[in-house]
Design an enzyme around this catalytic site. Structure first.
Site, short mmCIF file in Angstrom:
data_model
loop_
_atom_site.label_atom_id
_atom_site.label_comp_id
_atom_site.label_asym_id
_atom_site.label_seq_id
_atom_site.Cartn_x
_atom_site.Cartn_y
_atom_site.Cartn_z
N ARG A 131 38.40 42.41 49.51
CA ARG A 131 38.18 41.84 50.73
C ARG A 131 39.52 41.77 51.62
O ARG A 131 39.33 42.02 52.65
CB ARG A 131 37.72 40.21 50.54
CG ARG A 131 36.38 40.18 50.05
CD ARG A 131 35.89 39.01 49.58
NE ARG A 131 36.08 37.67 50.61
CZ ARG A 131 36.26 36.69 50.52
NH1 ARG A 131 36.40 36.03 49.23
NH2 ARG A 131 36.50 35.53 51.38
N ARG A 159 32.72 30.41 45.07
CA ARG A 159 32.16 31.46 45.66
C ARG A 159 32.31 32.59 44.70
O ARG A 159 33.20 32.88 44.11
CB ARG A 159 32.54 31.97 47.07
CG ARG A 159 31.91 30.89 48.05
CD ARG A 159 32.81 31.29 49.41
NE ARG A 159 32.72 32.52 50.08
CZ ARG A 159 33.27 33.03 51.13
NH1 ARG A 159 33.69 31.95 52.08
NH2 ARG A 159 33.50 34.36 51.41
N ARG A 217 33.97 41.76 62.67
CA ARG A 217 34.81 41.96 61.80
C ARG A 217 35.41 43.48 61.56
O ARG A 217 35.82 44.01 60.84
CB ARG A 217 34.23 41.73 60.39
CG ARG A 217 34.86 40.47 59.63
CD ARG A 217 34.07 40.30 58.50
NE ARG A 217 34.83 39.50 57.37
CZ ARG A 217 34.37 38.35 56.98
NH1 ARG A 217 33.65 37.62 57.89
NH2 ARG A 217 34.88 37.76 55.90
N LYS A 242 39.54 29.62 57.94
CA LYS A 242 38.69 29.94 59.15
C LYS A 242 37.51 29.00 58.97
O LYS A 242 37.28 28.21 60.00
CB LYS A 242 38.10 31.46 59.28
CG LYS A 242 39.36 32.12 59.50
CD LYS A 242 38.50 33.59 59.95
CE LYS A 242 37.77 34.30 58.81
NZ LYS A 242 38.33 34.63 57.75
N ARG A 285 39.84 27.54 45.81
CA ARG A 285 38.92 26.99 46.73
C ARG A 285 37.46 26.86 46.02
O ARG A 285 36.85 27.59 45.15
CB ARG A 285 38.63 28.15 47.96
CG ARG A 285 37.10 27.74 48.73
CD ARG A 285 37.54 28.63 50.09
NE ARG A 285 37.18 29.84 49.88
CZ ARG A 285 37.36 30.82 50.82
NH1 ARG A 285 37.64 30.44 52.10
NH2 ARG A 285 37.00 32.05 50.99
P1 AMP Z 1 33.12 34.94 54.99
O1 AMP Z 1 32.26 33.80 54.57
O2 AMP Z 1 33.27 35.03 56.47
O3 AMP Z 1 34.30 34.86 54.12
O4 AMP Z 1 32.15 36.27 54.56
C1 AMP Z 1 31.84 36.50 53.15
C2 AMP Z 1 31.01 37.89 53.01
O5 AMP Z 1 29.94 38.03 54.05
C3 AMP Z 1 32.08 38.96 53.73
O6 AMP Z 1 33.03 39.42 52.54
C4 AMP Z 1 31.21 39.84 53.93
O7 AMP Z 1 30.71 40.62 52.83
C5 AMP Z 1 30.13 39.31 54.59
N1 AMP Z 1 30.22 39.17 56.27
C6 AMP Z 1 30.42 37.93 56.79
N2 AMP Z 1 30.80 38.30 58.14
C7 AMP Z 1 30.50 39.56 58.10
C8 AMP Z 1 30.60 40.43 59.33
N3 AMP Z 1 31.00 40.02 60.45
N4 AMP Z 1 30.34 41.86 59.04
C9 AMP Z 1 30.17 42.17 57.89
N5 AMP Z 1 30.11 41.33 56.74
C10 AMP Z 1 30.38 40.32 57.01
#
Ligand code: AMP
Length: 217
Positions: free
Chosen positions: A172, A161, A88, A13, A127
């Site tokens: 996740r 990360r 989400r 993404k 990654r």
């Molecule tokens: P990402 O970079 O999109 O994979 O997001 C990393 C982490 O940030 C996720 O595993 C969540 O802990 C938090 N996070 C990101 N976007 C959201 C969202 N829309 N709602 C809740 N937690 C989020």
């Protein structure tokens, strides 16, 4: 255009969003990136979000929705945006509908990136992200940097990360299936979902995504 990007962790993404947003001249809004920026700046919001992120859980809606709304209200997002990682869950999807109603706008498409689960695990395990720019993303096997640990684009340090470690990834994925997948049906009922395969080289997937978006908007 107003687009939501959905797909499991590791679907690409962030990588695709950076290219698509550039091609479409709209800002890339990633709630994950916004949280990470808050964490590195040591803000109160970042401190609250950190424990949930470490555990692979969703940050509570009352924090996330306000942050996303503030970002969408910035002038650069007036004519459109590409949302990556938001909404989400169903509560966030309903909140987004409310935000769009307030501004008299609506979504054009929900782009669903499909990728088999074993591939997701392989992608995330390898990654590496750039500390200087989160849109600079590498993979130790698929798209390795020329010098190990150094970003090809800006020379920034590459790192894994914290939530890309195996145990957190499993959590996740579970959260994705239980919380996030239901929003795909929610948007299908509105006729907004476009599903594409996220397998293949990065430019191939971008091309597929641009073609799919061209058909709906
Ligand atoms: P990402 O970079 O999109 O994979 O997001 C990393 C982490 O940030 C996720 O595993 C969540 O802990 C938090 N996070 C990101 N976007 C959201 C969202 N829309 N709602 C809740 N937690 C989020």
């Amino acid at each position: 255009m107003r687009i939501v990007l959905v797909g499991p962790p590791g679907a690409g993404k962030g990588t695709q969003a950076a290219y698509l947003a550039k091609n479409l001249s709209i800002p890339h809004i990633s709630t994950g990136d916004l949280f990470r920026a808050n964490i590195s700046q040591g803000t109160q919001l970042g401190q609250k979000a950190q424990e949930y992120m470490r555990a692979g859980q969703l940050v509570p809606d009352e924090i996330t929705i306000g942050m996303a709304k503030d970002r969408m209200a910035q002038p650069d997002a007036e004519a459109g945006f590409l949302l990556d990682g938001f909404p989400r869950n169903l509560g966030q999807a309903e909140a987004l509908d409310g935000i769009l109603r307030e501004t008299g706008t609506k979504l054009d498409a929900v782009l669903d990136l499909e990728v088999p689960e074993d591939e997701v695990v392989r992608r995330i395990a390898g990654r590496r992200m750039c500390r200087k720019d989160s849109s600079h993303i590498f993979h130790v096997e698929y798209t390795p940097p020329k010098i190990e640990g150094v970003c090809d684009i800006c020379g920034g340090e590459l790192y894994q990360r914290e939530d890309d470690k195996e145990e957190t990834v499993r959590k996740r994925l579970e959260v994705y299936h239980t919380e996030t997948e239901p929003i795909i049906d929610y948007y299908k009922a509105q006729g907004l979902v476009v599903t594409i395969s996220a397998l293949g080289k990065v430019p191939e997937v971008t091309k597929r995504a641009m073609e799919a978006l061209g058909r709906v908007a």
